[in-house]
Scaffold this active site. Structure first.
Site, mmCIF file in Angstrom:
data_model
loop_
_atom_site.group_PDB
_atom_site.id
_atom_site.type_symbol
_atom_site.label_atom_id
_atom_site.label_comp_id
_atom_site.label_asym_id
_atom_site.label_seq_id
_atom_site.Cartn_x
_atom_site.Cartn_y
_atom_site.Cartn_z
ATOM 1 N N SER A 1 2.835 5.936 -2.509
ATOM 2 C CA SER A 1 3.983 6.845 -2.620
ATOM 3 C C SER A 1 4.328 7.136 -4.073
ATOM 4 O O SER A 1 4.670 8.271 -4.421
ATOM 5 C CB SER A 1 5.196 6.241 -1.916
ATOM 6 O OG SER A 1 4.984 6.183 -0.527
ATOM 7 N N GLY B 1 0.810 -1.215 0.000
ATOM 8 C CA GLY B 1 0.000 0.000 0.000
ATOM 9 C C GLY B 1 0.840 1.260 0.000
ATOM 10 O O GLY B 1 0.591 2.198 -0.773
ATOM 11 N N GLU B 2 1.867 1.301 0.855
ATOM 12 C CA GLU B 2 2.706 2.501 0.915
ATOM 13 C C GLU B 2 3.511 2.674 -0.369
ATOM 14 O O GLU B 2 3.715 3.801 -0.834
ATOM 15 C CB GLU B 2 3.634 2.478 2.123
ATOM 16 C CG GLU B 2 4.433 3.755 2.237
ATOM 17 C CD GLU B 2 4.792 4.142 3.661
ATOM 18 O OE1 GLU B 2 5.536 5.131 3.782
ATOM 19 O OE2 GLU B 2 4.350 3.501 4.610
ATOM 20 N N THR B 3 3.942 1.589 -0.958
ATOM 21 C CA THR B 3 4.691 1.674 -2.215
ATOM 22 C C THR B 3 3.836 2.287 -3.318
ATOM 23 O O THR B 3 4.245 3.234 -3.996
ATOM 24 C CB THR B 3 5.178 0.274 -2.638
ATOM 25 O OG1 THR B 3 6.064 -0.228 -1.632
ATOM 26 C CG2 THR B 3 5.881 0.314 -3.981
#
Length: 142
Positions: free
Chosen positions: A66, A61-63
């Site tokens: 971002s 999710g963060e990848t």
């Protein structure tokens, strides 16, 4: 002015082999200002009971969120993760998890994305929300 995925800054040579994305097998399938799609194998990213590790879903999710923020903010501003929230809906024990990040808010100083992750049967496994801060200077810059 937004940039293309190919125009994202390169990873510094000294840390190129240390990237978590590669270690977890994350692949970027497509990227645009409207959505970033990526996938990650369950194999190699399980917790002790054989389920996909919740932290692995957080990394996916963060990848994706971002990258979406970077496409909107760079080259003038540099996004860094500020807050990540994940709700895990169901476990996955095999195959691939696909995540789709879409913008909720894109501003000058912050952006927020919703990332929906699903298994190969199209069942939602996790919903994440990532807020990034858009900095004036690159992380690590003096």
């Amino acid at each position: 002015m937004p940039i293309e995925l190919a125009d994202l800054p390169p990873i510094a040579p000294g840390i190129a082999t240390e990237q978590l994305v590669g270690r977890m097998g994350i692949e970027i399938v497509s990227a645009s200002l409207d959505e970033v799609v990526g996938r990650m194998p369950v194999a190699g990213n399980r917790q002790m009971f054989g389920l996909l590790h919740g932290g692995a879903s957080g990394v996916l999710g963060e990848t994706l969120g971002s990258i979406l923020s970077a496409l909107h903010a760079l080259p003038e501003r540099f996004p860094v993760g500020l807050e990540l929230a994940c709700t895990h809906h169901r476990g996955a024990t095999e195959g691939w998890i696909t995540g789709v990040a879409r913008p909720i808010h894109v501003g000058h100083s912050t952006s927020t994305s919703e990332i929906v992750m699903s298994d190969e049967q199209g069942r939602r496994t996790c919903t994440a929300r990532l807020t990034c801060l858009h900095r004036d200077t690159a992380p690590g810059a003096a």
